[in-house]
Design a protein around this motif. Structure first.
Motif, PDB file in Angstrom:
ATOM      1  N   ASP A  94       0.749  -1.194  -0.183  1.00  0.00           N
ATOM      2  CA  ASP A  94       0.043   0.060  -0.055  1.00  0.00           C
ATOM      3  C   ASP A  94       0.915   1.313   0.047  1.00  0.00           C
ATOM      4  OD1 ASP A  94      -2.173   1.714   0.193  1.00  0.00           O
ATOM      5  OD2 ASP A  94      -2.878   1.047   2.075  1.00  0.00           O
ATOM      6  N   ASP A  95       0.441   2.218  -0.755  1.00  0.00           N
ATOM      7  CA  ASP A  95       1.263   3.579  -0.677  1.00  0.00           C
ATOM      8  C   ASP A  95       0.874   4.196   0.861  1.00  0.00           C
ATOM      9  OD1 ASP A  95       2.433   5.939  -0.775  1.00  0.00           O
ATOM     10  OD2 ASP A  95       1.535   6.385  -2.846  1.00  0.00           O
ATOM     11  N   ASN A  96       1.585   3.805   1.865  1.00  0.00           N
ATOM     12  CA  ASN A  96       1.308   4.294   3.227  1.00  0.00           C
ATOM     13  C   ASN A  96       1.642   5.990   3.245  1.00  0.00           C
ATOM     14  OD1 ASN A  96       0.341   1.982   4.713  1.00  0.00           O
ATOM     15  ND2 ASN A  96       2.335   1.242   4.053  1.00  0.00           N
ATOM     16  N   LEU A  97       2.938   6.316   2.552  1.00  0.00           N
ATOM     17  CA  LEU A  97       3.066   7.766   2.661  1.00  0.00           C
ATOM     18  C   LEU A  97       1.949   8.568   1.988  1.00  0.00           C
ATOM     19  CD1 LEU A  97       6.965   8.049   1.877  1.00  0.00           C
ATOM     20  CD2 LEU A  97       5.183   8.423   3.990  1.00  0.00           C
ATOM     21  N   ALA A  98       1.300   8.099   1.095  1.00  0.00           N
ATOM     22  CA  ALA A  98       0.098   8.844   0.352  1.00  0.00           C
ATOM     23  C   ALA A  98      -1.171   8.718   1.287  1.00  0.00           C
ATOM     24  CB  ALA A  98      -0.260   8.273  -0.940  1.00  0.00           C
TER      25      ALA A  98
END
Length: 131
Positions: A94-98
Motif C-alpha cells: 500500500d502507498d502508506n505515505l500517500a
C-alpha cells in the motif's frame, strides 16, 4: 472579535516578514502562495488516494465527516496505522505515505473549519499505535 483562520494567520505572519520588489521597483509585503514548489509526485500520489476514496465512498464523502468526532478520530487512527506500516519492513503493498498525506490533508481541512483536536485526543476511542 474577528476570528482568523489558521491559514489567514499564517498568511499574515508571512506577509509581515517578507517584502518582494515589483517590476516597477515598488515593494510589496503580500506574497503569492508557491504551488509550484509542491513536488508533483506528492500531488499525484495524494490525488490517487483521494481517487480511491471517491471510487469506494463517492465524491466528497470525507467532507460529511469534518465535524464528526468519530470520523476524525478514525483519521487519526489511520494516520498512526499507516505510519506504523510505512516503518515496518516488508510492507510495500500500500502507498502508506500517500495515505498519511491524505489523512493530514483531511485533518488540516477540519482544523481550518474550526475543529479543536485536543478535545478529540482526550477521547478514549483513539487506539494506541501498534508497537
Amino acid at each position: 472579535k474577528n476570528k482568523q483562520s489558521l491559514c489567514e494567520r499564517c498568511d499574515k505572519k508571512m506577509s509581515e516578514q517578507i517584502t518582494i520588489p515589483g517590476k516597477s521597483g515598488a515593494r510589496s509585503s503580500k506574497i503569492a502562495l508557491r504551488f509550484d514548489l509542491i513536488p508533483p509526485i506528492f500531488i499525484n500520489r495524494t490525488a490517487r488516494r483521494f481517487t480511491i476514496g471517491f471510487e469506494k465512498y463517492g465524491e466528497g464523502n470525507y467532507q460529511k465527516g469534518l465535524r464528526d468526532r468519530e470520523f476524525l478520530q478514525d483519521r487519526l487512527n489511520h494516520l498512526q496505522e499507516h505510519l506504523y506500516l510505512f516503518l515496518k519492513e516488508g510492507n510495500e503493498k500500500d502507498d502508506n505515505l500517500a495515505a498519511i498525506a491524505w489523512c493530514v490533508s483531511i485533518l488540516m481541512e477540519a482544523e481550518e473549519r474550526g475543529t479543536k483536536f485536543p478535545q478529540i485526543l482526550k477521547s478514549k476511542r483513539i487506539r494506541k499505535a501498534k508497537p
